[in-house]
Design a protein around this motif. Sequence first.
Motif, PDB file in Angstrom:
ATOM      1  N   THR A  12       1.177  -1.767  -0.051  1.00  0.00           N
ATOM      2  CA  THR A  12      -0.055   0.050   0.031  1.00  0.00           C
ATOM      3  C   THR A  12       1.234   1.346   0.087  1.00  0.00           C
ATOM      4  O   THR A  12       1.947   1.203   0.574  1.00  0.00           O
ATOM      5  CB  THR A  12      -0.643  -0.226   0.960  1.00  0.00           C
ATOM      6  OG1 THR A  12      -0.169   0.088   2.175  1.00  0.00           O
ATOM      7  CG2 THR A  12      -1.745  -1.349   1.276  1.00  0.00           C
ATOM      8  N   THR A  22      -3.768   3.108  -0.166  1.00  0.00           N
ATOM      9  CA  THR A  22      -4.710   2.637  -0.944  1.00  0.00           C
ATOM     10  C   THR A  22      -3.060   1.300  -1.904  1.00  0.00           C
ATOM     11  O   THR A  22      -2.518   1.129  -1.811  1.00  0.00           O
ATOM     12  CB  THR A  22      -4.852   2.494  -2.399  1.00  0.00           C
ATOM     13  OG1 THR A  22      -4.698   3.494  -2.952  1.00  0.00           O
ATOM     14  CG2 THR A  22      -6.114   3.955  -1.674  1.00  0.00           C
ATOM     15  N   CYS A  51      -2.326   2.990  -8.986  1.00  0.00           N
ATOM     16  CA  CYS A  51      -3.074   2.606  -7.393  1.00  0.00           C
ATOM     17  C   CYS A  51      -3.860   1.588  -7.798  1.00  0.00           C
ATOM     18  O   CYS A  51      -4.809   2.212  -9.341  1.00  0.00           O
ATOM     19  CB  CYS A  51      -3.801   3.554  -7.362  1.00  0.00           C
ATOM     20  SG  CYS A  51      -4.959   4.102  -6.086  1.00  0.00           S
ATOM     21  N   ARG A  53      -6.868   1.044  -7.350  1.00  0.00           N
ATOM     22  CA  ARG A  53      -8.738   1.786  -7.028  1.00  0.00           C
ATOM     23  C   ARG A  53      -8.851   2.778  -7.880  1.00  0.00           C
ATOM     24  O   ARG A  53      -9.881   2.657  -8.594  1.00  0.00           O
ATOM     25  CB  ARG A  53      -8.503   2.274  -5.276  1.00  0.00           C
ATOM     26  CG  ARG A  53      -9.564   2.798  -5.110  1.00  0.00           C
ATOM     27  CD  ARG A  53     -10.126   3.361  -3.745  1.00  0.00           C
ATOM     28  NE  ARG A  53      -9.612   2.662  -2.631  1.00  0.00           N
ATOM     29  CZ  ARG A  53      -9.271   3.004  -1.476  1.00  0.00           C
ATOM     30  NH1 ARG A  53     -10.395   3.765  -1.275  1.00  0.00           N
ATOM     31  NH2 ARG A  53      -9.504   1.409  -1.049  1.00  0.00           N
TER      32      ARG A  53
END
Length: 65
Positions: A12, A22, A51, A53
């Motif tokens: 992360t 994230t 990322c 996400r």
Amino acid sequence: MSHALRDDGTLTESCEQCGTDTPHQVGIEIRTEGSGENEAFSREPYRVATCTRCGYEVATRMNDR
């Protein structure tokens, strides 16, 4: 840049777009800098973190550290 390894092995990092830590995919890319006749000799390694996400990508030139 903050980063951490979770117990499940997921990396992360802080995402500027999401505003929180994230999961990220991290890799190394060789990128060409500049243009013209010296372009072939102007390759530099970059650490690229994306990322998972939102897809926001951060590329950091490794020779600047």
